[in-house]
Design a protein around this motif. Sequence first.
Motif: not given
Length: 401
Positions: A1-11, A387-390, A395-398
């Motif tokens: 969800m955080s990715f989509s929030q950041g992406l909507s902000g970029l758009n 987006i970078k932070t998310q 990556q940390t979780l993986v």
Amino acid sequence: MSFSQGLSGLNAASKALDVVGNNIANSQTSGFKGGSIAFSDMFSGSTGLGVQVAGVKQNFANGGVNFTGRNLDIALQDRGFFRMESEAGGVFYGRNGQFDLDVNGNIINQTNGLFLTGYQATGTPPTIEPGAPVGKIRIPTDDMPPEAASKGSLNGNLKADDKNIITNPFNHDDPATYNYSSQIEATDSLGNKHTIKLYFVQTAEGEWKAYARDETAPDPAGYSELELKFDSSGNIDMPDANINVKGLSLNGSEPLDLNLDLSGITKYSGDSSIKLKEIDGQAPGKYQNFVIGDNGEVVATYSNGKRQTVAQIVLADFPNSGGLSPQGSNLWAESPGSGQPFLGLSGSGSFGSLKGSSLEGSNVDMGQEMVNMIIYQRNYQSNSQTIKTQSELLQTLVNLR
């Protein structure tokens, strides 16, 4: 969800920068109205899903007026739009006052070739009739036909303290039989100029008589004459102060029949001086040019010194101009959100005013746009950082083992 929030902000930030870029690019476009972007948040239940663009609105505030000296440039201030038609009959509205003439003399939009509309003068002499249909404005280049003079008026003064009392019979060839003379010119039905001579005789102390004669084609019946009566204030005191001047046909014209109103003549101390105030009729005239007045009237000028209104520009306005549909090229069209247009003239009702030989500039505030650009750029960078932070968190979780 955080990715989509950041992406909507970029758009959203990207679209905001598009609006700013468009404003800056059109900062020198005549009649351009700057846009502003509106955002709204997105929710699903109680959770924010980001941002979306609610719309781009145009600012219809005035742009600055710049004098150009070109007679087909027209600036519009305050409410209203130029109404234009396409060849196919489509109706468009704009604020860009740069116009040209086509080969038929129609006034057209310089960018799109759309016809500027208004009321066209018709008849002889041309007049704009009440309730005339709105249509293309055309500049007629026809010559102005001659018109016979039928009425005019004089003003000036007869010397009240003139000591010369004349009792001899009047004779226009003998200056000793009149106190003062003046002359004017009048045209006949073919445009021939007639010299009208006027003579003023003091027959007794304070009592005057006027004589008139067409010197160019004199009537064998003699002079026209009128006894002038003044009150104690020196003003004409008589119900009818008109003297009728008749002349013969000249070069096949209708005989001259001219009424001159002498009620503007006074009798004060001081020198005698009588001159023409106004007269109708005209000699034939060649079309020379035209000007567009601040009231939207299109006035043609002719070689005989006459000016003639040939058309009147009409303006359009809407209950909600913000609801107009942008068409590009500085044009808008009616939409359900704008409501139906209503028409009027410059300076009437709620309509703004026109200024001839001038252009309305863009209303873009370059300083504000530069500030907006910095803000939206920071906004873009901040959203990219989320987006970078998310991504780093994911990556940390993986990488957990």
